[in-house]
Design a protein around this motif. Structure first.
Motif, short mmCIF file in Angstrom:
data_model
loop_
_atom_site.label_atom_id
_atom_site.label_comp_id
_atom_site.label_asym_id
_atom_site.label_seq_id
_atom_site.Cartn_x
_atom_site.Cartn_y
_atom_site.Cartn_z
N SER A 180 22.71 26.29 -37.47
CA SER A 180 23.67 26.62 -38.51
C SER A 180 24.32 27.97 -38.24
N ARG A 181 25.39 28.25 -38.95
CA ARG A 181 26.05 29.56 -38.84
C ARG A 181 25.08 30.67 -39.25
N MET A 184 22.81 31.37 -36.45
CA MET A 184 23.51 32.12 -35.41
C MET A 184 23.60 33.59 -35.76
N GLN A 185 23.95 33.87 -37.01
CA GLN A 185 24.05 35.26 -37.44
C GLN A 185 22.70 35.96 -37.33
N ASP A 197 32.50 34.77 -38.01
CA ASP A 197 32.82 33.37 -37.76
C ASP A 197 33.86 33.23 -36.66
N ILE A 200 32.27 33.90 -33.23
CA ILE A 200 31.49 32.76 -32.77
C ILE A 200 32.40 31.63 -32.32
N ASP A 201 33.45 31.34 -33.08
CA ASP A 201 34.39 30.29 -32.70
C ASP A 201 35.01 30.58 -31.33
N THR A 223 30.32 19.99 -32.73
CA THR A 223 30.48 20.63 -34.03
C THR A 223 30.08 19.65 -35.12
N GLY A 228 27.05 23.18 -38.70
CA GLY A 228 26.79 24.05 -37.55
C GLY A 228 27.11 23.35 -36.25
N TYR A 229 26.25 23.54 -35.25
CA TYR A 229 26.48 23.00 -33.91
C TYR A 229 25.19 22.38 -33.36
#
Length: 238
Positions: A180-181, A184-185, A197, A200-201, A223, A228-229
């Motif tokens: 998830s975002r 990642m953070q 964001d 990351i993109d 995606t 998330g990814y």
């Protein structure tokens, strides 16, 4: 405060002596080591004998294009870079991130903010889990984290930046799992919001391009909208 020889080294490149002094005084008071440069040529020559953990780079340099220098640092040296610049346009920020910088601070700045950003980047590096190895193999690719290059089946090398490498390692350490975002953070550091964001993109977009992905239908970095990814490949660490 006395700096230990083992304290992280931060290289500062800015053509304004006052800015260099403010940054150096602030970071050294916090126990970090610094080395300052007013010209890009002196800074690049010094990289043959020093290995800074982090570089603070101004974009408006008298003898070099700052953005081109950031790009070379990220790709050729795998260096962690924070841009400090008077250029405050959104496009400048985006371009800096796309070229490999991990953060972007505009002038005028509060020295305490710079220190917080530097500490966040250094903390992110120091808290990273022990790597499983320097090389990972997946779907016909090899990722060499000791040299910051991807190698395809034909042996062609594609360099990646320190920032891109942090995202790639997160995927390779967690194959076939949703990231998830928020995760990642937590793993990559940074402040929540549009700036993080966007960074990351940009990094994921660049990784997909280097892996030859179809941006409309990527086969490796999927995606999951709103979630998330997922990195959909088996991974073998060497």
């Amino acid at each position: 405060m006395t700096q230990s020889d083992t304290a992280p080294l931060v290289a500062i490149l800015d053509d304004e002596p006052e800015i260099r002094q403010i940054l150096s005084d602030t970071l050294e008071a916090a126990g970090l080591r610094t080395q300052c440069f007013g010209r890009a040529r002196d800074f690049e020559a010094a990289l043959a004998r020093i290995t800074p953990e982090l570089c603070l780079i101004d974009l408006s340099l008298p003898d070099s294009d700052g953005l081109a220098l950031v790009h070379r640092l990220a790709l050729e040296k795998g260096a962690s870079v924070i841009i400090i610049s008077g250029r405050s346009q959104v496009q400048d920020r985006i371009t800096g991130l796309e070229l490999g910088a991990e953060d972007y601070i505009t002038k005028p700045f509060a020295p305490t903010e710079v220190l917080a950003r530097v500490r966040a980047r250094l903390r992110d590096t120091s808290r990273a889990p022990a790597p499983q190895g320097d090389t990972a193999q997946f779907s016909g690719w090899q990722a060499h984290f000791d040299r910051y290059v991807l190698v395809d089946e034909a042996g062609t090398e594609v360099p990646f930046s320190h920032a891109e490498g942090a995202v790639l390692r997160l995927f390779l350490d967690n194959p076939k799992r949703l990231i998830s975002r928020a995760q990642m953070q937590d793993n990559l550091g940074g402040s929540a919001g549009d700036s993080f964001d966007r960074a990351i993109d940009v990094r994921i977009s660049r990784l997909r391009a280097k892996l030859g992905e179809d941006p409309k239908n990527p086969r490796l970095i999927k995606t999951i909208y709103g979630a998330g990814y997922i990195f959909v490949s088996d991974v073998d660490w060497g």
